[in-house]
Scaffold this motif. Structure first.
Motif, PDB file in Angstrom:
ATOM      1  N   VAL A 163       0.869  -1.176   0.000  1.00 18.80           N
ATOM      2  CA  VAL A 163       0.000   0.000   0.000  1.00 18.80           C
ATOM      3  C   VAL A 163       0.901   1.220   0.000  1.00 18.80           C
ATOM      4  O   VAL A 163       1.841   1.304   0.803  1.00 18.80           O
ATOM      5  CB  VAL A 163      -0.919   0.024   1.242  1.00 18.80           C
ATOM      6  CG1 VAL A 163      -1.685   1.346   1.318  1.00 18.80           C
ATOM      7  CG2 VAL A 163      -1.883  -1.144   1.216  1.00 18.80           C
ATOM      8  N   ILE A 164       0.645   2.149  -0.896  1.00 18.61           N
ATOM      9  CA  ILE A 164       1.390   3.402  -0.917  1.00 18.61           C
ATOM     10  C   ILE A 164       0.472   4.507  -0.389  1.00 18.61           C
ATOM     11  O   ILE A 164      -0.686   4.614  -0.815  1.00 18.61           O
ATOM     12  CB  ILE A 164       1.917   3.736  -2.338  1.00 18.61           C
ATOM     13  CG1 ILE A 164       2.683   5.062  -2.326  1.00 18.61           C
ATOM     14  CG2 ILE A 164       0.812   3.725  -3.366  1.00 18.61           C
ATOM     15  CD1 ILE A 164       3.985   5.035  -1.542  1.00 18.61           C
ATOM     16  N   ARG A 165       0.984   5.293   0.554  1.00 15.07           N
ATOM     17  CA  ARG A 165       0.203   6.376   1.140  1.00 15.07           C
ATOM     18  C   ARG A 165       1.017   7.663   1.087  1.00 15.07           C
ATOM     19  O   ARG A 165       2.245   7.641   1.173  1.00 15.07           O
ATOM     20  CB  ARG A 165      -0.156   6.075   2.602  1.00 15.07           C
ATOM     21  CG  ARG A 165      -0.766   4.711   2.828  1.00 15.07           C
ATOM     22  CD  ARG A 165      -1.278   4.517   4.240  1.00 15.07           C
ATOM     23  NE  ARG A 165      -0.243   4.644   5.262  1.00 15.07           N
ATOM     24  CZ  ARG A 165      -0.407   4.311   6.544  1.00 15.07           C
ATOM     25  NH1 ARG A 165      -1.579   3.837   6.948  1.00 15.07           N
ATOM     26  NH2 ARG A 165       0.570   4.451   7.421  1.00 15.07           N
ATOM     27  N   VAL A 166       0.314   8.785   0.978  1.00 16.18           N
ATOM     28  CA  VAL A 166       0.970  10.082   0.972  1.00 16.18           C
ATOM     29  C   VAL A 166       0.358  10.916   2.091  1.00 16.18           C
ATOM     30  O   VAL A 166      -0.771  11.415   1.951  1.00 16.18           O
ATOM     31  CB  VAL A 166       0.813  10.800  -0.381  1.00 16.18           C
ATOM     32  CG1 VAL A 166       1.563  12.136  -0.356  1.00 16.18           C
ATOM     33  CG2 VAL A 166       1.331   9.927  -1.520  1.00 16.18           C
ATOM     34  N   TYR A 175      -3.701  10.592  -0.220  1.00 17.76           N
ATOM     35  CA  TYR A 175      -3.753   9.588  -1.280  1.00 17.76           C
ATOM     36  C   TYR A 175      -3.296   8.253  -0.704  1.00 17.76           C
ATOM     37  O   TYR A 175      -2.320   8.187   0.060  1.00 17.76           O
ATOM     38  CB  TYR A 175      -2.838   9.985  -2.435  1.00 17.76           C
ATOM     39  CG  TYR A 175      -2.652   8.914  -3.482  1.00 17.76           C
ATOM     40  CD1 TYR A 175      -3.631   8.678  -4.439  1.00 17.76           C
ATOM     41  CD2 TYR A 175      -1.496   8.133  -3.516  1.00 17.76           C
ATOM     42  CE1 TYR A 175      -3.459   7.682  -5.408  1.00 17.76           C
ATOM     43  CE2 TYR A 175      -1.317   7.145  -4.484  1.00 17.76           C
ATOM     44  CZ  TYR A 175      -2.307   6.926  -5.417  1.00 17.76           C
ATOM     45  OH  TYR A 175      -2.139   5.949  -6.373  1.00 17.76           O
ATOM     46  N   SER A 176      -4.007   7.188  -1.049  1.00 15.32           N
ATOM     47  CA  SER A 176      -3.551   5.840  -0.703  1.00 15.32           C
ATOM     48  C   SER A 176      -4.045   4.894  -1.780  1.00 15.32           C
ATOM     49  O   SER A 176      -5.127   5.097  -2.355  1.00 15.32           O
ATOM     50  CB  SER A 176      -4.064   5.402   0.678  1.00 15.32           C
ATOM     51  OG  SER A 176      -5.467   5.272   0.678  1.00 15.32           O
ATOM     52  N   ALA A 177      -3.251   3.888  -2.074  1.00  9.21           N
ATOM     53  CA  ALA A 177      -3.619   2.925  -3.114  1.00  9.21           C
ATOM     54  C   ALA A 177      -3.073   1.558  -2.737  1.00  9.21           C
ATOM     55  O   ALA A 177      -1.939   1.429  -2.265  1.00  9.21           O
ATOM     56  CB  ALA A 177      -3.076   3.358  -4.470  1.00  9.21           C
ATOM     57  N   TYR A 178      -3.895   0.540  -2.958  1.00 11.86           N
ATOM     58  CA  TYR A 178      -3.508  -0.843  -2.710  1.00 11.86           C
ATOM     59  C   TYR A 178      -2.960  -1.433  -3.998  1.00 11.86           C
ATOM     60  O   TYR A 178      -3.655  -1.476  -5.024  1.00 11.86           O
ATOM     61  CB  TYR A 178      -4.727  -1.632  -2.231  1.00 11.86           C
ATOM     62  CG  TYR A 178      -4.467  -3.106  -1.988  1.00 11.86           C
ATOM     63  CD1 TYR A 178      -3.578  -3.520  -1.009  1.00 11.86           C
ATOM     64  CD2 TYR A 178      -5.141  -4.072  -2.729  1.00 11.86           C
ATOM     65  CE1 TYR A 178      -3.355  -4.860  -0.768  1.00 11.86           C
ATOM     66  CE2 TYR A 178      -4.930  -5.424  -2.498  1.00 11.86           C
ATOM     67  CZ  TYR A 178      -4.031  -5.811  -1.514  1.00 11.86           C
ATOM     68  OH  TYR A 178      -3.810  -7.146  -1.287  1.00 11.86           O
ATOM     69  N   LEU A 179      -1.698  -1.863  -3.964  1.00  8.97           N
ATOM     70  CA  LEU A 179      -1.038  -2.424  -5.142  1.00  8.97           C
ATOM     71  C   LEU A 179      -0.893  -3.932  -4.929  1.00  8.97           C
ATOM     72  O   LEU A 179       0.188  -4.434  -4.641  1.00  8.97           O
ATOM     73  CB  LEU A 179       0.328  -1.759  -5.353  1.00  8.97           C
ATOM     74  CG  LEU A 179       0.314  -0.214  -5.364  1.00  8.97           C
ATOM     75  CD1 LEU A 179       1.730   0.334  -5.480  1.00  8.97           C
ATOM     76  CD2 LEU A 179      -0.570   0.311  -6.488  1.00  8.97           C
ATOM     77  N   GLY A 180      -2.003  -4.629  -5.063  1.00 12.44           N
ATOM     78  CA  GLY A 180      -2.029  -6.048  -4.723  1.00 12.44           C
ATOM     79  C   GLY A 180      -1.298  -6.937  -5.693  1.00 12.44           C
ATOM     80  O   GLY A 180      -0.873  -8.036  -5.342  1.00 12.44           O
ATOM     81  N   ASP A 181      -1.129  -6.486  -6.925  1.00 14.58           N
ATOM     82  CA  ASP A 181      -0.510  -7.352  -7.935  1.00 14.58           C
ATOM     83  C   ASP A 181       0.890  -6.899  -8.329  1.00 14.58           C
ATOM     84  O   ASP A 181       1.453  -7.400  -9.294  1.00 14.58           O
ATOM     85  CB  ASP A 181      -1.399  -7.420  -9.182  1.00 14.58           C
ATOM     86  CG  ASP A 181      -1.636  -6.039  -9.800  1.00 14.58           C
ATOM     87  OD1 ASP A 181      -1.150  -5.032  -9.223  1.00 14.58           O
ATOM     88  OD2 ASP A 181      -2.312  -5.961 -10.845  1.00 14.58           O
ATOM     89  N   GLY A 182       1.458  -5.955  -7.582  1.00 15.53           N
ATOM     90  CA  GLY A 182       2.796  -5.480  -7.897  1.00 15.53           C
ATOM     91  C   GLY A 182       2.838  -4.425  -8.973  1.00 15.53           C
ATOM     92  O   GLY A 182       3.929  -4.009  -9.387  1.00 15.53           O
TER      93      GLY A 182
END
Length: 385
Positions: A163-166, A175-182
């Protein structure tokens, strides 16, 4: 004694079959759910960019990738378990050997190329209770190119999801995003201002909620199966599932808002105890009592606190709190209904109207569920290692 031998043998045979069917669950009782690495991206203002990463370091070192929902599913699970038993100094040595490989897999790129990162701090926890994954914290920093307007974050899927968060100046997450597949993140502006739509957050969190039940939520799965076993009829089952969903939605929202906070060391044993209760009640009665939905509602409040422990880490921004929370709950509900559908397809549709359903299906499977959950309970309160 002879007159009882046949039914007893049938029940014992059914119990053995139920245990065999639940062996994947028994194997997973001591397993560790893979949590995403949480990376906070901070633009310092002097041209420096930092990544503050909280992760299960042992899973990354063992390279248990995004394709696994549980560390025991990976061929590298033995390596993971060995790393879990290391003290801080031993784990630090292992990370030192792996550091270059790790840095090659954690990337920040701008339109002018890749930003070189260095590890500036490593914070490791003591071994503690190996039934619970320990979190490590890594600080990485690099120098932004002079004319960089935005950066893109990526995390090697061999190390697991991320998960990337700002965070903004107030400590909230813009901002936050779940990057489950790389997959890489969207370009993140150095000057800030990146947001995602409420609909995107909603659909992202449906997927997160669903996977937290299927395949990752074995304890929640057994709870729902326990509800099904006593009364496979659709109407009373939906009443119980709805009560459970409403209840966990309430405590999940309150926990996410910071109104209530209960440590996992208390919540997790109680969740196991709730499964034992439902399974034992299945053994004690063959009829659905009118007060069972209220009991299920109470247990739903408890399970909601368990969900909150996971969802809190994702750092929902205040602007998307409602859409993310609703999406997560929708995903959980769909996951629960998928479990019910599987139970109905496997044995409900075929056997629930048979006179022997309780003796050969409900009782043996409830015994097996009670045994698994009781084992979890004593593990989680620390009576066994």
């Amino acid at each position: 004694m002879k007159m009882f031998s046949r039914p007893i043998n049938q029940v014992l045979a059914s119990l053995v079959l139920a245990v065999l069917l639940l062996l994947p669950g028994l194997a997973g009782a001591r397993a560790h759910e893979i949590r995403p690495a949480i990376a906070d991206l901070v633009f310092v203002g002097d041209g420096t960019v930092r990544l503050e990463i909280s992760l299960i370091l042992e899973a990354a070192l063992a390279e248990i990738g995004v394709e696994h929902g549980d560390t025991d599913d990976s061929p590298n699970s033995g390596r993971y378990d060995d790393l879990r038993r290391l003290d801080e100094s031993g784990l630090a040595v292992e990370f030192g050997r792996f550091e270059r490989r790790f840095l090659n897999g954690v990337k920040l790129t701008s339109d002018e190329g890749e930003i070189a990162l260095d590890v500036t701090a490593v914070e490791l926890e003591p071994v503690g209770d190996t039934d619970f994954a320990r979190l490590s914290r890594l600080s990485l920093s690099g120098q932004l190119p002079v004319n960089a307007r935005d950066v893109v974050f990526s995390f090697n899927p061999a190390f697991g999801p991320s998960v990337i968060r700002v965070p903004d100046a107030q400590g909230e997450y813009s901002y936050s995003a779940y990057l489950g597949d790389g997959s890489p993140s969207e370009p993140i502006p150095v000057e800030g201002g990146l947001t995602v739509s409420a609909s995107q957050v909603f659909f992202d969190y449906i997927g997160i909620g669903f996977t937290h039940i299927v395949p990752k939520g074995l304890d929640h799965i057994l709870f729902v199966v326990g509800l099904f076993l006593l009364s496979p009829r659709l109407k009373p089952l939906l009443i119980q599932i709805t009560a459970f969903t409403v209840a966990h939605s309430v405590t999940l929202a309150l926990a996410m808002l910071g109104v209530i906070s209960v440590p996992a060391s208390i919540v997790e044993p109680l969740i196991a105890a709730s499964i034992v209760f439902i399974a034992v009640e299945n053994l004690a009665t063959s009829r659905l009592s009118p007060w069972r939905p209220f009991v299920v509602f109470g247990f739903g409040l408890l399970h909601g606190l368990g969900f909150a422990g996971v969802l809190t880490e994702f750092g929902l921004s205040p602007a998307h709190f409602v859409s993310g929370l609703i999406g997560f709950n929708v995903g959980v509900e769909v996951g629960q209904l998928a479990v019910v559908a599987a139970c109905y397809a496997l044995f409900g549709a075929w056997f629930s109207d048979k006179s022997w359903y309780r003796a050969r299906v409900s009782v043996p499977m409830s015994l097996a569920i009670a045994g698994v959950a009781a084992w979890w309970f004593v593990e989680r309160i620390g009576l066994i290692a």
